[in-house]
Design an enzyme around this catalytic site. Structure first.
Site, PDB file in Angstrom:
ATOM      1  N   PRO A 259      47.799  38.493  34.216  1.00 42.72           N
ATOM      2  CA  PRO A 259      47.150  39.313  35.471  1.00 42.72           C
ATOM      3  C   PRO A 259      46.548  40.252  35.073  1.00 42.72           C
ATOM      4  CG  PRO A 259      49.157  39.463  34.904  1.00 42.72           C
ATOM      5  CD  PRO A 259      48.359  38.939  33.931  1.00 42.72           C
ATOM      6  N   GLU A 260      45.242  41.253  35.657  1.00 46.57           N
ATOM      7  CA  GLU A 260      44.099  42.506  35.557  1.00 46.57           C
ATOM      8  C   GLU A 260      44.927  43.664  36.268  1.00 46.57           C
ATOM      9  OE1 GLU A 260      40.400  41.566  35.198  1.00 46.57           O
ATOM     10  OE2 GLU A 260      40.973  39.750  35.097  1.00 46.57           O
TER      11      GLU A 260
ATOM     12  N   LYS B 245      47.086  47.494  31.754  1.00 40.79           N
ATOM     13  CA  LYS B 245      48.082  46.594  32.154  1.00 40.79           C
ATOM     14  C   LYS B 245      49.860  46.513  32.003  1.00 40.79           C
ATOM     15  CE  LYS B 245      44.638  42.710  31.417  1.00 40.79           C
ATOM     16  NZ  LYS B 245      43.849  42.007  30.358  1.00 40.79           N
TER      17      LYS B 245
ATOM     18  N   ASN C  63      39.500  39.612  32.234  1.00 40.56           N
ATOM     19  CA  ASN C  63      38.234  38.417  31.938  1.00 40.56           C
ATOM     20  C   ASN C  63      37.822  38.397  33.669  1.00 40.56           C
ATOM     21  OD1 ASN C  63      36.721  37.032  30.597  1.00 40.56           O
ATOM     22  ND2 ASN C  63      38.404  35.046  30.746  1.00 40.56           N
TER      23      ASN C  63
ATOM     24  N   ARG D  11      37.762  33.995  24.353  1.00 40.42           N
ATOM     25  CA  ARG D  11      38.099  34.109  26.046  1.00 40.42           C
ATOM     26  C   ARG D  11      37.137  33.287  26.750  1.00 40.42           C
ATOM     27  NH1 ARG D  11      42.317  37.574  28.432  1.00 40.42           N
ATOM     28  NH2 ARG D  11      42.116  36.068  29.855  1.00 40.42           N
TER      29      ARG D  11
END
Ligand SMILES: [Zn+2]
Length: 294
Positions: free
Chosen positions: A2-3, A52, A185, A281
């Site tokens: 989760p962002e 986060k 991301n 990533r």
């Protein structure tokens, strides 16, 4: 993973559901049982997010000598003598924390917070971290984090200075939580696309006004994410309705320009979107709209 918008949304939901109230705290799975027992019956003051990371503040539900309830909502630094504890949660890759109508716990619930009336419960599954901190320990954790575009008190000046000195690619810098807390991301790929910046541009070669524009774009996009509970980054002229195209099908939901669209035509210029691994990533970008000028 989760962002930041997910964590901020969660903090608001927890504060709204439980803020200033006595709560029932348990660890149905048992791995947080000793800490949960300490918190059970205390007052959940509020929850807040920094990047986060989620912090939930509790204070004892102490009564004063005449029986009146203590001021559980006393702000930090107001002189309250009540000892306070903080639950620090990082969801990591697979963690989930959901509020729902009260029901028997399902699966491995590390932490459950419920109201005394048993109307609503928040269940935490599979976090990377769930631990009890003192207030100074919470402050030390926050000090490790970079500027968070979703915080009203964010000051990005130190982040700007570090980026301006860095040879690392801006695509990597945006993922560094010590610089941009809460950006993940999807937001890094999308804001670089929206501003026409190649993700491979070294930080020190990003002009100061562009860096400011990246920050402003993150502030705007991530606030939309908190509102809607999903990541939408396309401008009005690029929505499915405006372009007469099918809506995106992806378990992340949301309308985006490049994230997980490798090989598909760019919504602006038609060039196939590219994908490459950067620092472990997947990175997505349009080589035409985001020319590499190195
Ligand atoms: Zn393009």
């Amino acid at each position: 993973m989760p962002e930041g918008h997910v964590i901020h949304r969660l903090a608001s939901q927890l504060t709204e559901a439980f803020g200033g109230r006595e709560v029932e705290v348990s660890s149905p799975q048992g791995r947080f049982a000793a800490e949960a027992a300490q918190l059970d019956g205390t007052v959940l003051r509020s929850a807040e997010a920094w990047g986060k990371h989620l912090f939930i503040d509790f204070s004892p539900a102490a009564s004063t000598a005449d029986g009146a309830p203590a001021d559980a909502a006393a702000p930090v630094g107001s002189g309250t003598r009540l000892p306070r504890s903080v639950v620090h949660i990082h969801l990591g890759l697979i963690g989930k924390f959901n509020l729902s109508p009260f029901a028997e716990p399902v699966g491995q619930v590390r932490l459950r917070i419920g109201d005394a009336d048993e109307t609503v419960a928040a269940d935490l599954h599979g976090p990377q971290w769930c631990r009890l901190l003192s207030v100074p320990e919470k402050e030390a954790e926050i000090a490790k984090q970079g500027a968070d575009p979703l915080r009203a008190d964010a000051d990005p000046s130190a982040t700007f200075a570090k980026v301006a000195r860095s040879r690392r690619a801006i695509g990597a810098l945006l993922m560094d939580q010590k610089l941009f807390a809460g950006v993940g991301n999807i937001y890094r790929a999308e804001t670089l696309f929206r501003l026409g910046v190649s993700p491979f541009t070294p930080g020190r070669d990003v002009p100061a006004p562009v860096l400011k524009a990246i920050w402003a774009d993150l502030v705007e996009l991530m606030a939309v994410g908190v509102d809607r509970g999903r990541i939408d980054t396309v401008r009005p002229e690029h929505t499915p309705e405006a372009m007469h195209r099918a809506p995106r099908k992806d378990d992340h939901g949301g309308e985006v320009y490049v994230y997980r669209r490798a090989g598909q035509p760019c919504l602006v210029c038609g060039t196939p979107v590219e994908q490459r691994v950067m620092d472990g990533r997947n990175l997505f970008w349009c080589p035409s709209c985001q020319p590499d000028r190195r």
